[in-house]
Write a protein that holds these residues in place. Structure first.
Motif, PDB file in Angstrom:
ATOM      1  N   PHE A 225       1.013  35.879 -14.295  1.00 29.62           N
ATOM      2  CA  PHE A 225       2.314  35.218 -14.305  1.00 29.62           C
ATOM      3  C   PHE A 225       2.218  33.882 -15.022  1.00 29.62           C
ATOM      4  O   PHE A 225       1.352  33.064 -14.735  1.00 29.62           O
ATOM      5  CB  PHE A 225       2.874  35.021 -12.893  1.00 29.62           C
ATOM      6  CG  PHE A 225       4.349  34.768 -12.917  1.00 29.62           C
ATOM      7  CD1 PHE A 225       5.246  35.820 -12.932  1.00 29.62           C
ATOM      8  CD2 PHE A 225       4.846  33.478 -12.991  1.00 29.62           C
ATOM      9  CE1 PHE A 225       6.622  35.599 -13.026  1.00 29.62           C
ATOM     10  CE2 PHE A 225       6.213  33.242 -13.073  1.00 29.62           C
ATOM     11  CZ  PHE A 225       7.089  34.305 -13.091  1.00 29.62           C
TER      12      PHE A 225
ATOM     13  N   GLN B 170       7.004  34.594  -6.730  1.00 36.60           N
ATOM     14  CA  GLN B 170       6.513  35.638  -7.633  1.00 36.60           C
ATOM     15  C   GLN B 170       5.612  36.635  -6.918  1.00 36.60           C
ATOM     16  O   GLN B 170       5.566  37.812  -7.305  1.00 36.60           O
ATOM     17  CB  GLN B 170       5.800  35.002  -8.838  1.00 36.60           C
ATOM     18  CG  GLN B 170       6.666  34.047  -9.634  1.00 36.60           C
ATOM     19  CD  GLN B 170       8.043  34.616  -9.983  1.00 36.60           C
ATOM     20  OE1 GLN B 170       8.212  35.825 -10.155  1.00 36.60           O
ATOM     21  NE2 GLN B 170       9.048  33.741 -10.084  1.00 36.60           N
TER      22      GLN B 170
ATOM     23  N   ASP C  98       9.408  33.379 -15.669  1.00 38.70           N
ATOM     24  CA  ASP C  98      10.646  33.294 -14.899  1.00 38.70           C
ATOM     25  C   ASP C  98      11.862  33.145 -15.812  1.00 38.70           C
ATOM     26  O   ASP C  98      12.408  32.053 -16.001  1.00 38.70           O
ATOM     27  CB  ASP C  98      10.575  32.137 -13.907  1.00 38.70           C
ATOM     28  CG  ASP C  98      11.653  32.252 -12.836  1.00 38.70           C
ATOM     29  OD1 ASP C  98      12.116  33.379 -12.593  1.00 38.70           O
ATOM     30  OD2 ASP C  98      12.016  31.223 -12.245  1.00 38.70           O
TER      31      ASP C  98
ATOM     32  N   GLN D  96      12.210  39.087 -16.407  1.00 38.36           N
ATOM     33  CA  GLN D  96      11.929  39.552 -15.048  1.00 38.36           C
ATOM     34  C   GLN D  96      12.556  40.920 -14.767  1.00 38.36           C
ATOM     35  O   GLN D  96      11.948  41.765 -14.101  1.00 38.36           O
ATOM     36  CB  GLN D  96      12.422  38.524 -14.025  1.00 38.36           C
ATOM     37  CG  GLN D  96      11.609  37.249 -13.992  1.00 38.36           C
ATOM     38  CD  GLN D  96      10.336  37.372 -13.165  1.00 38.36           C
ATOM     39  OE1 GLN D  96       9.481  38.209 -13.430  1.00 38.36           O
ATOM     40  NE2 GLN D  96      10.217  36.532 -12.154  1.00 38.36           N
TER      41      GLN D  96
END
Length: 305
Positions: free
Chosen positions: A214, A235, A190, A195
């Motif tokens: 992730f 996500q 993140d 991203q």
């Protein structure tokens, strides 16, 4: 007779307008366990890591990097070299662990955070030259080591998202079409720049990407179960339709710790049919304490839902 004909025509129209949703259903629970290995050169071996026979197990070698330290230290535009502990994680060791465990596959991760005391940048000279070099150099490494897939873990960029998307998307597509790999994953976290690159890749080539590793451990240390569940929801939306795997870091330096609710979150996701797999960074760090969380993760995944 005419009514039957009209009925079938109407049915065909409905099928076109509202196709069966089987192909677009969200991913379901999985028994997939993945672990990064080899980046820290602490003599870790595949055989050190506990492997539950009731899970699908992926080792991910860390890393192959398109960088060459033998000449003037600079990126090599898609010409990848081995930067993991190849003495302990050699081609013969890959063959050995796969022959001992039929549920084990081995992949290689590309990029990573750093190389030669600096950041490992994605920095292609051009899309065509990078893809050509990457296909050639990675095919050689993958065949030499008898690998099954690749993982994309670039974290620093000297190229825009569209260039990244086209390079990586074409690489995955070519390697799959050539029968060199059977799966591919991406490993975003993140950060706005990260991203933007991975979401563009997902938008353009998401159908070729099998798993989203992730990096939930990149969130703040002390993340709560409630926060983690919200992060997972966010996500899963960002990588809509993808198999977003949950994750922890062995040294407890970030995210939701295995000691502080990670497995509670996993159980919640499993009850919601959203536990698509678990991955760990990394076996190198876990070696010191005997892999208790790897054992617990696999035990959870192995339980039928």
């Amino acid at each position: 007779m005419e009514l039957i004909k009209v009925f079938f025509i109407a049915l065909l129209i409905l099928q076109v307008l509202f196709p069966c949703n089987a192909s677009i259903q969200a991913p379901k629970n999985s028994n997939l366990f993945r672990e990064y290995i080899g980046a820290e050169f602490n003599n870790i071996k595949f055989s050190d890591v506990p492997i539950n026979s009731n899970v699908e197990f992926h080792f991910i070698l860390s890393f192959a990097i398109d960088y060459d330290t033998s000449s003037s230290p600079s990126p090599t535009n898609g010409k990848f070299n081995v930067f993991w502990d190849s003495e302990n994680l050699s081609p013969s060791q890959v063959s050995s662990i796969k022959s001992q465990h039929s549920n084990v596959k081995v992949a290689v991760s590309l990029g990573g955070d750093s190389v030669a005391n600096g950041n490992a940048y994605f920095n292609p000279s051009s899309v065509d030259s990078w893809v050509s070099n990457a296909v050639s150099s990675l095919t050689s490494i993958i065949k030499q080591y008898n690998l099954d897939g690749i993982d994309i873990d670039y974290e620093h960029f000297n190229a825009d998202p569209d260039t990244f998307s086209e390079c990586i998307g074409r690489l995955i597509k070519t390697l799959k079409n050539n029968g060199v790999i059977s799966f591919a994953s991406i490993a975003p976290f993140d950060d706005d720049q990260v991203q933007s690159h991975y979401k563009t890749l997902w938008k353009n080539y998401g159908d070729l990407i099998d798993y989203v590793n992730f990096q939930f451990y990149a969130y703040d240390e002390g993340t709560t179960v409630s926060q983690f569940m919200n992060y997972f929801k966010t996500q899963s939306s960002n990588y809509d339709g993808g198999k977003v795997l949950v994750s922890f870091i062995s040294d407890g330096s970030g995210g939701l710790s295995p000691n502080d609710g990670f497995f509670t979150a996993c159980s919640k996701l499993k009850s919601q049919n959203e536990l698509h797999g678990i991955f760990v960074w990394s076996a190198d760090d876990s070696k010191a304490n005997g892999f208790p969380y790897e054992k617990r993760s696999q035990a959870l995944l192995a339980i039928p839902h």
